[in-house]
Design an enzyme around this catalytic site. Structure first.
Site, PDB file in Angstrom:
ATOM      1  N   LYS A 107      -8.320 -12.560  -7.969  1.00  0.00           N
ATOM      2  CA  LYS A 107      -9.537 -12.669  -7.159  1.00  0.00           C
ATOM      3  C   LYS A 107     -10.385 -11.413  -7.263  1.00  0.00           C
ATOM      4  O   LYS A 107      -9.874 -10.317  -7.470  1.00  0.00           O
ATOM      5  CB  LYS A 107      -9.217 -13.016  -5.707  1.00  0.00           C
ATOM      6  CG  LYS A 107      -8.709 -11.896  -4.858  1.00  0.00           C
ATOM      7  CD  LYS A 107      -8.699 -12.326  -3.384  1.00  0.00           C
ATOM      8  CE  LYS A 107      -8.564 -11.091  -2.513  1.00  0.00           C
ATOM      9  NZ  LYS A 107      -8.661 -11.366  -1.096  1.00  0.00           N
ATOM     10  N   LYS A 111     -12.334  -5.515  -3.911  1.00  0.00           N
ATOM     11  CA  LYS A 111     -12.854  -4.154  -3.781  1.00  0.00           C
ATOM     12  C   LYS A 111     -11.865  -3.146  -4.324  1.00  0.00           C
ATOM     13  O   LYS A 111     -12.223  -2.100  -4.814  1.00  0.00           O
ATOM     14  CB  LYS A 111     -13.001  -3.796  -2.301  1.00  0.00           C
ATOM     15  CG  LYS A 111     -14.166  -4.343  -1.594  1.00  0.00           C
ATOM     16  CD  LYS A 111     -14.099  -3.848  -0.144  1.00  0.00           C
ATOM     17  CE  LYS A 111     -15.035  -4.623   0.743  1.00  0.00           C
ATOM     18  NZ  LYS A 111     -14.696  -4.468   2.154  1.00  0.00           N
ATOM     19  N   LYS A 128       0.837  -1.210   0.000  1.00  0.00           N
ATOM     20  CA  LYS A 128       0.000   0.000   0.000  1.00  0.00           C
ATOM     21  C   LYS A 128       0.864   1.249   0.000  1.00  0.00           C
ATOM     22  O   LYS A 128       0.528   2.238  -0.648  1.00  0.00           O
ATOM     23  CB  LYS A 128      -0.947   0.014   1.209  1.00  0.00           C
ATOM     24  CG  LYS A 128      -2.111  -0.918   1.070  1.00  0.00           C
ATOM     25  CD  LYS A 128      -3.256  -0.531   2.003  1.00  0.00           C
ATOM     26  CE  LYS A 128      -4.442  -1.467   1.829  1.00  0.00           C
ATOM     27  NZ  LYS A 128      -5.489  -1.241   2.840  1.00  0.00           N
TER      28      LYS A 128
END
Ligand code: AMP
Ligand code: TRP
Length: 326
Positions: A192, A195, A111
């Site tokens: 996968k 979000k 991140k």
């Protein structure tokens, strides 16, 4: 009854992967465990958020969870920021974790690389997550595979605190669902459904209208063969459809695959099964969304229940640490 705790961030939209991989299990086991499900709004602040949007997302997530079948009278459903003990124990966990340990967290590294503003909270996030879990004497933490490292840290911190200050925390175990519970992106079936990845056509949202769901499945990426077979390695797109249809109808994927010879009917039936699976959730959601005061009441009730355990833990922690009693 085992004490179970899990957290979910009020960011992005809840999709079919969240539902089949996590939320549906929470609903199915709610009577067997003593479970707390926490909307981790403080964790959401690690990345700057628009306040109006965050406020709406927290309510929406609570409504989706209740609409999915979580009974707020049975489980404890609450918002993290309502129980101040999370931040309090979060600080203690920051003082229990080492800088080096936090620096090794892969989610932080990923991140931080992607963002231009890296908050200190993003770095200490796993200490707050450990606090979430340890506050409630949690035995089992149902999470996805991506949270494995954070959970290991929570265990290490519990053990370290216990050996420094005496038995205080239960050491939690991860409960990671079987691999089959991975729903893949419809446009890129090797990745996968997520979000955080921008793939609107590949992501089925639990609140998508039936027409939209139908269209997304119709356009799902398959392969250039024409054989329906459950083989996630060789045929990821087709196998994802088969797995979704199997999960939605509680059947075995191989048995489902045997019923088809063409991709078209498989797509149509999968879409229909998902629409039917989500229909009650969507109907219930519409009722709840029309009455935000009821959702606020549910969250207030959850916070009150959670606070009882959390405050008792903090009394113990303060005493162990040598902080003056309240
Ligand atoms: P997240 O969306 O990362 O906040 O995850 C919320 C919960 O949904 C976690 O328990 C995840 O393990 C689960 N989850 C997220 N994406 C998927 C997916 N594609 N398939 C199955 N489970 C998922
Ligand atoms: N970090 C988790 C995620 O991103 C959310 C979370 C926060 C959590 N606190 C938790 C999960 C405690 C389980 C237990 O998905």
């Amino acid at each position: 009854m085992a004490r179970v705790f899990s957290g979910i961030q009020p960011t992005g939209e809840i999709h079919l992967g969240n539902y089949l991989g996590a939320v549906r299990r929470w609903v199915a086991t709610q009577h067997d465990d003593d479970a707390l499900y926490c909307i981790v709004d403080l964790h959401a602040l690690t990345v700057p958020k628009d306040p109006t949007e965050l406020r709406a997302k927290i309510l929406e997530l609570a409504q989706v969870l209740v609409a999915a079948g979580l009974d707020p009278e049975v489980v404890t459903l609450f918002a993290q920021s309502h129980v101040a003990e999370h931040t309090e124990l979060g600080w203690v966990m920051e003082c229990t974790a080492s800088f080096g340990e936090l620096r090794r967290m892969t989610q932080f590294k990923e991140k931080a690389e992607r963002s231009e503003f890296v908050s200190a909270g993003l770095f200490t996030y796993p200490a707050l997550m450990a606090a979430d879990i340890l506050l409630y004497d949690t035995e089992k933490v149902p999470v996805g595979d991506d949270q494995r490292q954070h959970l290991e840290l929570a265990r290490d911190l519990a053990v370290r605190f216990n050996s420094r200050y005496g038995e205080t925390f239960v050491v939690p175990e991860a409960a990671i669902p079987p691999v089959a519970a991975r729903v893949m992106d419809l446009q890129d079936p090797r990745r996968k459904m997520s979000k955080s990845v921008d793939s609107p056509q590949g992501t089925v949202l639990v609140l998508d209208e039936p027409k939209v769901i139908e269209r997304k499945f119709k356009r799902a990426v398959t392969d250039s063969e024409s054989e329906v077979r459950y083989d996630p390695e060789a045929k990821p797109g087709v196998s994802n459809l088969v797995a979704i249809l199997a999960a939605a109808t509680d059947r075995d994927p191989h048995e489902v695959a045997a019923g088809y010879t063409q991709y078209g009917p498989l797509k149509a039936d999968t879409a229909e099964a998902v629409i039917e699976l989500l229909r009650p959730l969507q109907e219930r959601f519409a009722e709840l969304a029309a009455d935000p005061a009821e959702t606020a009441r549910i969250l207030a009730m959850g916070a009150e229940k959670a606070r009882k355990t959390a405050s008792a833990t903090m009394v113990r922690v303060r005493d162990r640490l040598g902080l003056p009693p309240l």
